[in-house]
Write an enzyme that holds these catalytic residues in place. Sequence first.
Site, PDB file in Angstrom:
ATOM      1  CG  HIS A  20      -1.875  -1.061   1.388  1.00 40.43           C
ATOM      2  ND1 HIS A  20      -1.987  -1.836   2.507  1.00 40.43           N
ATOM      3  CD2 HIS A  20      -2.832  -1.520   0.533  1.00 40.43           C
ATOM      4  CE1 HIS A  20      -2.964  -2.710   2.361  1.00 40.43           C
ATOM      5  NE2 HIS A  20      -3.493  -2.553   1.160  1.00 40.43           N
ATOM      6  CE  LYS A  44     -11.456  -7.213   2.938  1.00 43.38           C
ATOM      7  NZ  LYS A  44     -10.219  -6.667   2.395  1.00 43.38           N
ATOM      8  NE  ARG A  93      -2.620  -7.149  -4.375  1.00 43.52           N
ATOM      9  CZ  ARG A  93      -3.354  -7.740  -3.480  1.00 43.52           C
ATOM     10  NH1 ARG A  93      -2.825  -8.131  -2.355  1.00 43.52           N
ATOM     11  NH2 ARG A  93      -4.639  -7.955  -3.699  1.00 43.52           N
ATOM     12  CB  SER A 131      -4.075  -6.608   4.994  1.00 44.18           C
ATOM     13  OG  SER A 131      -3.801  -5.348   4.432  1.00 44.18           O
TER      14      SER A 131
HETATM   15  N1  COA Z   1      -0.259  -3.965  -1.947  1.00 43.62           N
HETATM   16  C1  COA Z   1      -0.542  -4.824  -0.974  1.00 43.62           C
HETATM   17  N2  COA Z   1      -1.779  -5.271  -0.727  1.00 43.62           N
HETATM   18  C2  COA Z   1      -2.762  -4.779  -1.470  1.00 43.62           C
HETATM   19  C3  COA Z   1      -2.543  -3.868  -2.491  1.00 43.62           C
HETATM   20  C4  COA Z   1      -1.221  -3.456  -2.719  1.00 43.62           C
HETATM   21  N3  COA Z   1      -0.910  -2.598  -3.687  1.00 43.62           N
HETATM   22  N4  COA Z   1      -3.734  -3.578  -3.063  1.00 43.62           N
HETATM   23  C5  COA Z   1      -4.647  -4.291  -2.416  1.00 43.62           C
HETATM   24  N5  COA Z   1      -4.075  -5.015  -1.454  1.00 43.62           N
HETATM   25  C6  COA Z   1      -4.721  -5.986  -0.588  1.00 43.62           C
HETATM   26  C7  COA Z   1      -5.379  -5.439   0.611  1.00 43.62           C
HETATM   27  O1  COA Z   1      -4.521  -5.418   1.729  1.00 43.62           O
HETATM   28  C8  COA Z   1      -6.481  -6.428   0.839  1.00 43.62           C
HETATM   29  O2  COA Z   1      -5.912  -7.582   1.434  1.00 43.62           O
HETATM   30  P1  COA Z   1      -6.774  -8.453   2.423  1.00 43.62           P
HETATM   31  O3  COA Z   1      -7.991  -8.891   1.677  1.00 43.62           O
HETATM   32  O4  COA Z   1      -5.829  -9.525   2.730  1.00 43.62           O
HETATM   33  O5  COA Z   1      -7.109  -7.564   3.564  1.00 43.62           O
HETATM   34  C9  COA Z   1      -6.897  -6.833  -0.538  1.00 43.62           C
HETATM   35  O6  COA Z   1      -5.780  -6.584  -1.348  1.00 43.62           O
HETATM   36  C10 COA Z   1      -8.077  -6.090  -1.040  1.00 43.62           C
HETATM   37  O7  COA Z   1      -7.799  -4.721  -0.943  1.00 43.62           O
HETATM   38  P2  COA Z   1      -8.792  -3.646  -1.507  1.00 43.62           P
HETATM   39  O8  COA Z   1      -9.228  -3.991  -2.860  1.00 43.62           O
HETATM   40  O9  COA Z   1      -8.201  -2.307  -1.271  1.00 43.62           O
HETATM   41  O10 COA Z   1     -10.059  -3.907  -0.645  1.00 43.62           O
HETATM   42  P3  COA Z   1     -10.469  -3.311   0.664  1.00 43.62           P
HETATM   43  O11 COA Z   1     -11.484  -4.235   1.204  1.00 43.62           O
HETATM   44  O12 COA Z   1      -9.324  -3.021   1.548  1.00 43.62           O
HETATM   45  O13 COA Z   1     -11.157  -1.927   0.226  1.00 43.62           O
HETATM   46  C11 COA Z   1     -12.847  -0.542  -0.851  1.00 43.62           C
HETATM   47  C12 COA Z   1     -12.162  -1.900  -0.769  1.00 43.62           C
HETATM   48  C13 COA Z   1     -13.015   0.094   0.513  1.00 43.62           C
HETATM   49  C14 COA Z   1     -12.024   0.380  -1.709  1.00 43.62           C
HETATM   50  C15 COA Z   1     -14.213  -0.799  -1.531  1.00 43.62           C
HETATM   51  O14 COA Z   1     -14.870  -1.843  -0.854  1.00 43.62           O
HETATM   52  C16 COA Z   1     -15.099   0.401  -1.541  1.00 43.62           C
HETATM   53  O15 COA Z   1     -14.966   1.251  -2.384  1.00 43.62           O
HETATM   54  N6  COA Z   1     -16.056   0.493  -0.572  1.00 43.62           N
HETATM   55  C17 COA Z   1     -16.975   1.606  -0.417  1.00 43.62           C
HETATM   56  C18 COA Z   1     -18.393   1.203  -0.830  1.00 43.62           C
HETATM   57  C19 COA Z   1     -18.549   1.346  -2.333  1.00 43.62           C
HETATM   58  O16 COA Z   1     -18.356   2.401  -2.903  1.00 43.62           O
HETATM   59  N7  COA Z   1     -18.955   0.228  -2.961  1.00 43.62           N
HETATM   60  C20 COA Z   1     -19.093   0.162  -4.381  1.00 43.62           C
HETATM   61  C21 COA Z   1     -17.773  -0.183  -5.028  1.00 43.62           C
HETATM   62  S1  COA Z   1     -17.956  -0.503  -6.744  1.00 43.62           S
END
Ligand code: COA
Length: 166
Positions: A20, A44, A93, A131
């Site tokens: 991140h 989560k 990734r 994560s």
């Molecule tokens: N490096 C390391 N890890 C990464 C990464 C990177 N560059 N990019 C993503 N990850 C990991 C995260 O740590 C996470 O790992 P985990 O599942 O083991 O915890 C996983 O990849 C998913 O990350 P991400 O896609 O950022 O999901 P998130 O659940 O952390 O966040 C939101 C997602 C909050 C951005 C999304 O749910 C959202 O927009 N929510 C708001 C509601 C909304 O608008 N909904 C409609 C969306 S279309």
Amino acid sequence: MSKVRKAVYAGTFDPITSGHLNIIQRGSQVFDELIVAIAKDNYKHNLFNLEERTALVEASVADMENVRVVPFSGLLVDFCIEQGAGAIVRGLRVTSDFDHEFQMALMNRKLKPELDTVFFVSDSDNLFVSSSIVKSVAELGGHVEDLVPPVVAEAMKKKYAEQKKA
Ligand code: COA
């Protein structure tokens, strides 16, 4: 007058990892201002609560002048508009990220066509980092110091030690 290019990088950050952080560093070089948006609600089971996740991200980006950390709830696109941001930053990734990211980018664009999603390809050191994987290694006492910022490694140690005592 030139436009202020503001973007939002959203996630759960439970906890923030080096992957991140790499995206935040690079995003902060491309945009005038990068807002790191910490999701309040998600489905989560988080290790760290919202305040802890926010504080860990704040400590990790303290040296980046144009990065702001803001908790958010509700639709990401609404938060972006409220903040005056024109783009959503996402990290890619592996190819398995692509389907989900593509779907989210299209849905967000359908909701707010004026917002674009900008993808940064992960650096090779962080391709396997998530994560969850970091948490599962830390919980069993494994070395995660090069996968998360130092403040996060310390916080995880403390959290798992507390959980063991309880
Ligand atoms: N490096 C390391 N890890 C990464 C990464 C990177 N560059 N990019 C993503 N990850 C990991 C995260 O740590 C996470 O790992 P985990 O599942 O083991 O915890 C996983 O990849 C998913 O990350 P991400 O896609 O950022 O999901 P998130 O659940 O952390 O966040 C939101 C997602 C909050 C951005 C999304 O749910 C959202 O927009 N929510 C708001 C509601 C909304 O608008 N909904 C409609 C969306 S279309």
